[in-house]
Design a protein around this motif. Structure first.
Motif, PDB file in Angstrom:
ATOM      1  N   ILE A 629      60.750  71.677  74.807  1.00  0.00           N
ATOM      2  CA  ILE A 629      60.749  71.419  73.359  1.00  0.00           C
ATOM      3  C   ILE A 629      61.751  72.340  72.663  1.00  0.00           C
ATOM      4  CG2 ILE A 629      59.349  71.560  71.261  1.00  0.00           C
ATOM      5  CD1 ILE A 629      56.928  70.796  73.019  1.00  0.00           C
ATOM      6  N   VAL A 630      61.761  73.625  73.060  1.00  0.00           N
ATOM      7  CA  VAL A 630      62.696  74.587  72.454  1.00  0.00           C
ATOM      8  C   VAL A 630      64.128  74.179  72.768  1.00  0.00           C
ATOM      9  CG1 VAL A 630      63.466  76.995  72.456  1.00  0.00           C
ATOM     10  CG2 VAL A 630      61.017  76.466  72.472  1.00  0.00           C
ATOM     11  N   ASP A 631      64.392  73.829  74.021  1.00  0.00           N
ATOM     12  CA  ASP A 631      65.745  73.399  74.404  1.00  0.00           C
ATOM     13  C   ASP A 631      66.167  72.178  73.587  1.00  0.00           C
ATOM     14  OD1 ASP A 631      66.038  75.405  76.245  1.00  0.00           O
ATOM     15  OD2 ASP A 631      65.374  74.200  77.949  1.00  0.00           O
ATOM     16  N   ASN A 632      65.247  71.254  73.394  1.00  0.00           N
ATOM     17  CA  ASN A 632      65.534  70.046  72.619  1.00  0.00           C
ATOM     18  C   ASN A 632      65.901  70.407  71.190  1.00  0.00           C
ATOM     19  OD1 ASN A 632      65.383  67.489  71.337  1.00  0.00           O
ATOM     20  ND2 ASN A 632      63.954  66.763  72.893  1.00  0.00           N
ATOM     21  N   ALA A 633      65.139  71.359  70.612  1.00  0.00           N
ATOM     22  CA  ALA A 633      65.394  71.765  69.223  1.00  0.00           C
ATOM     23  C   ALA A 633      66.730  72.487  69.090  1.00  0.00           C
ATOM     24  CB  ALA A 633      64.264  72.657  68.736  1.00  0.00           C
ATOM     25  N   ILE A 634      67.091  73.297  70.105  1.00  0.00           N
ATOM     26  CA  ILE A 634      68.352  74.044  70.064  1.00  0.00           C
ATOM     27  C   ILE A 634      69.532  73.077  70.076  1.00  0.00           C
ATOM     28  CG2 ILE A 634      69.834  75.594  71.396  1.00  0.00           C
ATOM     29  CD1 ILE A 634      67.233  76.957  72.383  1.00  0.00           C
ATOM     30  N   ASN A 635      69.402  71.987  70.816  1.00  0.00           N
ATOM     31  CA  ASN A 635      70.512  71.037  70.987  1.00  0.00           C
ATOM     32  C   ASN A 635      70.651  70.054  69.831  1.00  0.00           C
ATOM     33  OD1 ASN A 635      71.198  72.162  73.463  1.00  0.00           O
ATOM     34  ND2 ASN A 635      69.722  70.887  74.580  1.00  0.00           N
ATOM     35  N   ARG A 636      69.698  70.096  68.887  1.00  0.00           N
ATOM     36  CA  ARG A 636      69.792  69.208  67.727  1.00  0.00           C
ATOM     37  C   ARG A 636      70.212  70.019  66.499  1.00  0.00           C
ATOM     38  NH1 ARG A 636      66.765  64.269  68.220  1.00  0.00           N
ATOM     39  NH2 ARG A 636      65.675  64.158  70.228  1.00  0.00           N
ATOM     40  N   THR A 637      71.191  69.506  65.784  1.00  0.00           N
ATOM     41  CA  THR A 637      71.645  70.199  64.570  1.00  0.00           C
ATOM     42  C   THR A 637      71.659  69.220  63.400  1.00  0.00           C
ATOM     43  OG1 THR A 637      73.951  69.712  65.098  1.00  0.00           O
ATOM     44  CG2 THR A 637      73.067  71.832  65.853  1.00  0.00           C
ATOM     45  N   SER A 638      71.490  69.773  62.212  1.00  0.00           N
ATOM     46  CA  SER A 638      71.522  68.944  61.016  1.00  0.00           C
ATOM     47  C   SER A 638      71.810  69.818  59.818  1.00  0.00           C
ATOM     48  CB  SER A 638      70.174  68.227  60.815  1.00  0.00           C
ATOM     49  OG  SER A 638      70.147  67.574  59.570  1.00  0.00           O
ATOM     50  N   GLU A 639      72.633  69.288  58.913  1.00  0.00           N
ATOM     51  CA  GLU A 639      72.920  70.017  57.682  1.00  0.00           C
ATOM     52  C   GLU A 639      72.045  69.518  56.547  1.00  0.00           C
ATOM     53  OE1 GLU A 639      77.069  69.707  56.908  1.00  0.00           O
ATOM     54  OE2 GLU A 639      77.668  70.794  58.715  1.00  0.00           O
ATOM     55  N   MET A 680      47.893  73.459  72.571  1.00  0.00           N
ATOM     56  CA  MET A 680      48.224  72.350  73.466  1.00  0.00           C
ATOM     57  C   MET A 680      48.278  71.032  72.690  1.00  0.00           C
ATOM     58  SD  MET A 680      46.039  73.345  76.888  1.00  0.00           S
ATOM     59  CE  MET A 680      46.643  74.585  78.042  1.00  0.00           C
ATOM     60  N   GLU A 681      47.375  70.858  71.719  1.00  0.00           N
ATOM     61  CA  GLU A 681      47.407  69.668  70.873  1.00  0.00           C
ATOM     62  C   GLU A 681      48.708  69.625  70.071  1.00  0.00           C
ATOM     63  OE1 GLU A 681      42.561  69.323  70.021  1.00  0.00           O
ATOM     64  OE2 GLU A 681      43.905  70.280  68.567  1.00  0.00           O
ATOM     65  N   PHE A 682      49.129  70.782  69.599  1.00  0.00           N
ATOM     66  CA  PHE A 682      50.372  70.882  68.835  1.00  0.00           C
ATOM     67  C   PHE A 682      51.564  70.491  69.719  1.00  0.00           C
ATOM     68  CE2 PHE A 682      52.704  73.952  65.645  1.00  0.00           C
ATOM     69  CZ  PHE A 682      53.395  72.862  65.130  1.00  0.00           C
ATOM     70  N   VAL A 683      51.572  70.945  70.959  1.00  0.00           N
ATOM     71  CA  VAL A 683      52.650  70.594  71.891  1.00  0.00           C
ATOM     72  C   VAL A 683      52.665  69.092  72.150  1.00  0.00           C
ATOM     73  CG1 VAL A 683      53.393  70.805  74.299  1.00  0.00           C
ATOM     74  CG2 VAL A 683      52.872  72.846  72.972  1.00  0.00           C
ATOM     75  N   ASN A 684      51.485  68.494  72.304  1.00  0.00           N
ATOM     76  CA  ASN A 684      51.424  67.031  72.477  1.00  0.00           C
ATOM     77  C   ASN A 684      52.026  66.325  71.263  1.00  0.00           C
ATOM     78  OD1 ASN A 684      50.163  67.276  74.943  1.00  0.00           O
ATOM     79  ND2 ASN A 684      48.097  67.079  74.098  1.00  0.00           N
ATOM     80  N   ALA A 685      51.750  66.859  70.064  1.00  0.00           N
ATOM     81  CA  ALA A 685      52.292  66.267  68.837  1.00  0.00           C
ATOM     82  C   ALA A 685      53.810  66.416  68.793  1.00  0.00           C
ATOM     83  CB  ALA A 685      51.653  66.916  67.613  1.00  0.00           C
ATOM     84  N   PHE A 686      54.341  67.555  69.269  1.00  0.00           N
ATOM     85  CA  PHE A 686      55.798  67.744  69.355  1.00  0.00           C
ATOM     86  C   PHE A 686      56.423  66.659  70.232  1.00  0.00           C
ATOM     87  CE2 PHE A 686      55.523  72.352  68.064  1.00  0.00           C
ATOM     88  CZ  PHE A 686      56.517  72.309  67.095  1.00  0.00           C
ATOM     89  N   ASN A 691      59.797  61.615  70.655  1.00  0.00           N
ATOM     90  CA  ASN A 691      60.021  60.259  71.160  1.00  0.00           C
ATOM     91  C   ASN A 691      60.361  59.270  70.047  1.00  0.00           C
ATOM     92  OD1 ASN A 691      59.659  60.738  73.929  1.00  0.00           O
ATOM     93  ND2 ASN A 691      57.424  60.643  73.733  1.00  0.00           N
ATOM     94  N   GLU A 692      60.306  59.746  68.783  1.00  0.00           N
ATOM     95  CA  GLU A 692      60.677  58.884  67.664  1.00  0.00           C
ATOM     96  C   GLU A 692      62.188  58.611  67.678  1.00  0.00           C
ATOM     97  OE1 GLU A 692      58.696  57.465  65.445  1.00  0.00           O
ATOM     98  OE2 GLU A 692      56.848  58.374  66.233  1.00  0.00           O
ATOM     99  N   LYS A 693      62.566  57.460  67.091  1.00  0.00           N
ATOM    100  CA  LYS A 693      63.985  57.114  67.057  1.00  0.00           C
ATOM    101  C   LYS A 693      64.776  58.063  66.168  1.00  0.00           C
ATOM    102  CE  LYS A 693      63.379  52.191  68.049  1.00  0.00           C
ATOM    103  NZ  LYS A 693      63.534  50.804  67.543  1.00  0.00           N
ATOM    104  N   GLU A 694      64.161  58.443  65.038  1.00  0.00           N
ATOM    105  CA  GLU A 694      64.843  59.348  64.121  1.00  0.00           C
ATOM    106  C   GLU A 694      64.095  60.671  64.034  1.00  0.00           C
ATOM    107  OE1 GLU A 694      65.731  57.741  60.329  1.00  0.00           O
ATOM    108  OE2 GLU A 694      66.587  55.891  61.117  1.00  0.00           O
ATOM    109  N   ILE A 695      64.839  61.755  64.274  1.00  0.00           N
ATOM    110  CA  ILE A 695      64.263  63.110  64.258  1.00  0.00           C
ATOM    111  C   ILE A 695      64.946  63.915  63.157  1.00  0.00           C
ATOM    112  CG2 ILE A 695      63.957  65.257  65.577  1.00  0.00           C
ATOM    113  CD1 ILE A 695      62.324  62.985  66.654  1.00  0.00           C
ATOM    114  N   ASN A 696      64.164  64.660  62.431  1.00  0.00           N
ATOM    115  CA  ASN A 696      64.728  65.583  61.437  1.00  0.00           C
ATOM    116  C   ASN A 696      64.796  66.968  62.080  1.00  0.00           C
ATOM    117  OD1 ASN A 696      65.139  67.439  59.331  1.00  0.00           O
ATOM    118  ND2 ASN A 696      64.124  66.105  57.839  1.00  0.00           N
ATOM    119  N   PRO A 697      65.966  67.395  62.547  1.00  0.00           N
ATOM    120  CA  PRO A 697      66.078  68.687  63.250  1.00  0.00           C
ATOM    121  C   PRO A 697      65.619  69.883  62.421  1.00  0.00           C
ATOM    122  CG  PRO A 697      68.058  67.364  63.563  1.00  0.00           C
ATOM    123  CD  PRO A 697      67.261  66.687  62.484  1.00  0.00           C
TER     124      PRO A 697
END
Length: 810
Positions: A629-639, A680-686, A691-697
């Motif tokens: 999850i952390v790696d995924n967040a690091i690789n996503r950028t948004s202004e 663990m519930e929070f991680v499942n929610a992450f 898996n959503e098509k649009e993510i707000n980084p």
């Protein structure tokens, strides 16, 4: 980020040390929080899973409190004197000082590898002369106040090992080391007068935030009884003895009395005809432990002394028996027996054919042990139990033969040990001056190194001439030192006072500093110390308060007992069973945070349980999921900033604040397993959100930052690595603990189940604010439900808001 490993552990441990991250701020005591775990005994070569279960979760709790703004003081040390090191020396020849120092060094490294917030600047080791110098000072202060005294007392004695044994070393009446039958021996020993504080120890315990079971154990151990003390005289003698009773109303029913075998009167009153039988009985009694003698299930035995006593209320002559169930060290060492109204006395009287006479009305069968009206009691007939107790004691008081009395089960604390590896007692014996305390400026009385440990019936120090021979502090003449050492519980009875001022050479502690720092806010350790260490520490605190050294009444405000970690076989860990768990192998493979989190997730903290390798592996996989999850967040950028939340974002935000609230509430109560479950519930929610098509980084990172904060106390090294990877400033532990938003916990939509005749047929999402009628309509118009109820008569629709709808149909 790289995979979590012990290399990450070492990286952050070094940085924490280099930056003094956890150093206690002594100048900011407004929000001080003194957190203390019972310190370990370095008898083994390394920490085991039990140590980890004590220290790791408490450190996590303290880390959370630090992030909540508390100035945490969390010291660590070693309870380093004691019998195991001495026994090891006897067996191997390795000196206790050498083995202890080696073990301390090993355990220091392991504790540092745990990554806890221990402030090592305040470390103490009880076998260091700079510590036990002040243990000896404590002895002197108690002696000055009359709270330390010397008298003869019976001890457990092993004739094979030629040594004194503690009660814990006597197993089923045998020496734990050689299986020889243990006997009793009278020795002159030192005691602390803990009974002086019996009332206060009892009265103040209800105000403590301690487990109810522990408080109940101390209450029982102290055992306050209100009753009367009655004086019996011995026929044809000017000798007297006293008994304590809570049932003075039954005095007319006394048909015999019983003395403890150790009672000094036994030798004086036993008739020549009974001498041999009584002596044999006494010898047999010496082979039993006090625990065995007090057992309620064990058959009571006795022997007639040949002598008689006079019942002071009616002048009646009653036989004097000797019984091992009476202890000379409890009460007066004598009891009056009323077999008609006491189960133990009834069984004894029946066995030895002694008179049984009813003096309380009530019940069809004897013994009748309830309260009632007095009968067969002369002028006191007709009085109630309550009235009769007072009337009889008043009558005896007028004749100087008795009166009201409060008695305690608690006995004074025997602190002498006929062992080497302990703090020397700072006393000398002078032929001219008698018993003389060592002057304070002559402390410490140091323990010599070159001593013969071979047990031969004497204290090892008694064989060390260079230690034993000294000069009298009072007259300067020849004197000998006390050869016994202090019980190690004396060392631990005050150590919590030393930690804040551990490096002082001039005082045991600075009273001003201690009064600002104490009592300990949170104390954690095993429940086995309920009636020893915890009671002794309370006594010492109260004694020092009365001497003017501290201004508080109790040492530990809040107490938690951790549970016991069992082997994978469900049994208590021991080397002989081969089921011990060493943390080192798991830490080298998975890292210390995985080991810590498994202990916190796999067991209820106050219950413990059986070890499971599978549980460790599941926590390792959980950490890997977080890494992704952390790696995924690091690789996503948004202004882009945050716009109005989408439905998936609202869902993630719900689990974010649910986790913050749950982890905070559960961790406060040390319910760490459920706290991790919330994460663990929070991680499942992450993962669902990712898996959503649009993510707000931006929103993803904001949620992830809060997640790392609540994870940090549970996985400190791993969380620091994640925090750094996200580009945050050092350290996560300098950041504030997040606060949940209650509005985020109200969902726009809720999922409800729809049942038909108790069986779930469908699940639907509905707006959370619908009325009951609107929920019914939404349920009945659902296509699946319409098909299932077609052609049926709907009798009733039951709505449980937010959960389910049950349709009753025929």
């Amino acid at each position: 980020m790289s995979n979590y490993s012990t290399a990450i552990d070492k990286k952050w441990q070094q940085k924490w040390a280099d930056t003094n991250l956890y150093k206690f701020d002594e100048n900011n005591l407004d929000k001080k929080l003194y957190v203390l775990e019972m310190f370990s005994y370095p008898s083994g070569a390394q920490l085991h899973a039990g140590h980890w279960f004590n220290y790791g979760p408490v450190d996590s709790w303290a880390r959370m409190k630090r992030m909540q703004g508390f100035n945490v003081f969390q010291p660590m040390g070693f309870d380093a004197f004691g019998l195991p090191a001495e026994n090891y020396a006897i067996k191997t020849g390795v000196h206790p000082k050498d083995s202890t120092e080696k073990n301390v060094a090993t355990m220091e490294e392991q504790l540092k590898a745990m990554g806890a917030m221990f402030d090592w600047d305040h470390e103490l080791i009880t076998c260091d002369p700079q510590y036990y110098k002040w243990t000896q000072w404590l002895f002197l202060k108690l002696y000055e106040k009359g709270l330390a005294y010397r008298k003869k007392a019976p001890v457990n004695w092993c004739p094979s090992c030629n040594t004194v044994l503690a009660n814990e070393q006597v197993l089923d009446g045998l020496c734990e080391r050689c299986d020889t039958e243990v006997t009793k021996k009278n020795l002159t020993q030192w005691f602390f007068k803990i009974t002086e504080y019996a009332d206060e120890l009892l009265d103040m315990i209800d105000g403590l935030d301690w487990p109810e079971k522990t408080k109940a154990m101390q209450k029982h151990w102290i055992g306050r009884s209100t009753g009367g003390q009655i004086t019996f005289s011995i026929v044809d003698s000017d000798l007297l003895f006293e008994v304590f009773t809570t049932r003075a109303d039954t005095l007319f029913g006394v048909s015999y009395v019983v003395l403890a075998p150790e009672n000094d009167l036994v030798e004086k009153i036993t008739t020549p005809e009974q001498f041999e039988e009584v002596q044999k009985y006494i010898d047999d009694t010496k082979k039993q432990s006090e625990i065995e003698r007090q057992s309620i299930t064990r058959e009571k035995t006795g022997v007639f002394s040949g002598a008689y006593a006079i019942n002071p209320i009616n002048g009646r002559k009653v036989p004097i028996w000797i019984g091992d169930y009476v202890l000379n060290s409890y009460g007066t060492g004598a009891v009056m027996a009323v077999p008609a109204h006491d189960e133990r006395d009834f069984a004894f009287a029946t066995k030895y054919n002694l008179p049984i006479e009813r003096v309380i009305e009530g019940g069809e069968e004897l013994p009748f042990t309830e309260h009632g009206k007095m009968i067969n009691s002369g002028e006191f007939d007709g009085l109630s139990t309550k009235e009769g107790k007072k009337a009889i004691l008043d009558s005896l008081n007028d004749k100087n033969l008795g009166g009201e009395k409060v008695n305690f089960r608690l006995r004074d604390w025997l602190v002498s040990r006929q062992r080497y590896w302990g703090a020397p007692i700072p006393v000398v014996y002078c032929e001219k001056c008698g018993t003389v305390a060592v002057h304070e400026e002559q402390l410490p009385v140091e323990l010599p190194y070159d001593v013969d440990f071979a047990p031969d019936g004497k204290s090892p120090l008694a064989k060390c001439e260079s230690f034993l021979n000294t000069t009298c502090p009072k007259c300067g003449g020849k004197a000998t030192r006390e050869a016994d050492t202090l019980d190690t519980f004396v060392c631990s009875s005050w150590y919590y006072l030393r930690y804040p001022d551990a490096n002082s050479d001039s005082n045991p502690f600075d009273s001003g500093k201690i009064n600002s720092m104490l009592p300990v806010d949170k104390y954690v350790g095993g429940p086995e110390h309920a009636c020893m260490h915890l009671l002794y520490a309370r006594f010492i605190t109260k004694a020092l308060r009365d001497m003017g050294y501290v201004n508080f009444d109790e040492p530990f405000k809040s107490l938690t007992h951790q549970g016991l970690i069992l082997g994978a076989d469900g049994l208590k860990m021991s080397k002989s069973k081969g089921n011990t768990i060493s943390p080192d192998d798991y830490i080298s493979k998975h890292g210390s945070d995985v080991f810590r989190m498994y202990l916190m997730f796999g067991f209820g903290y106050t219950e413990g349980g059986a070890w499971s390798d599978d549980g460790v592996k599941s926590i390792a996989r959980f950490v890997e999921r977080i890494e992704r999850i952390v790696d995924n967040a690091i690789n996503r950028t948004s202004e882009n900033g945050l716009s109005e939340m989408t439905k998936p974002e609202k869902e993630l935000n719900f689990w974010r604040h649910t986790a913050i609230k749950g982890v905070t509430d559960d961790s406060e109560k040390m319910q760490f397993n459920t706290a991790i479950a919330r994460m663990m519930e929070f991680v499942n929610a992450f993962n669902k959100y990712l898996n959503e098509k649009e993510i707000n980084p931006t929103f993803l990172k904001e949620c992830l930052i809060d997640f790392i904060k609540i994870l940090a106390p549970f996985a400190p090294h791993f969380s620091e690595e994640c925090w750094e990877s996200l580009g945050m400033d050092y350290s996560v532990f300098n950041d504030k603990w997040p606060v949940f938003d209650s509005s985020a916990l109200v969902k726009d939509e809720v999922e409800i189940a729809i049942q038909i005749n108790g069986k779930i047929k469908a699940k639907i999402n509905i707006p959370s604010g619908l009325s009951e009628d609107e929920i019914k309509e939404a349920s009945l118009t659902n296509d699946t439900i319409k098909a299932a109820t077609e052609g049926k008569n709907i009798i009733k629709v039951i709505v449980i808001k937010g959960r389910l709808v049950n349709i009753v149909a025929k």
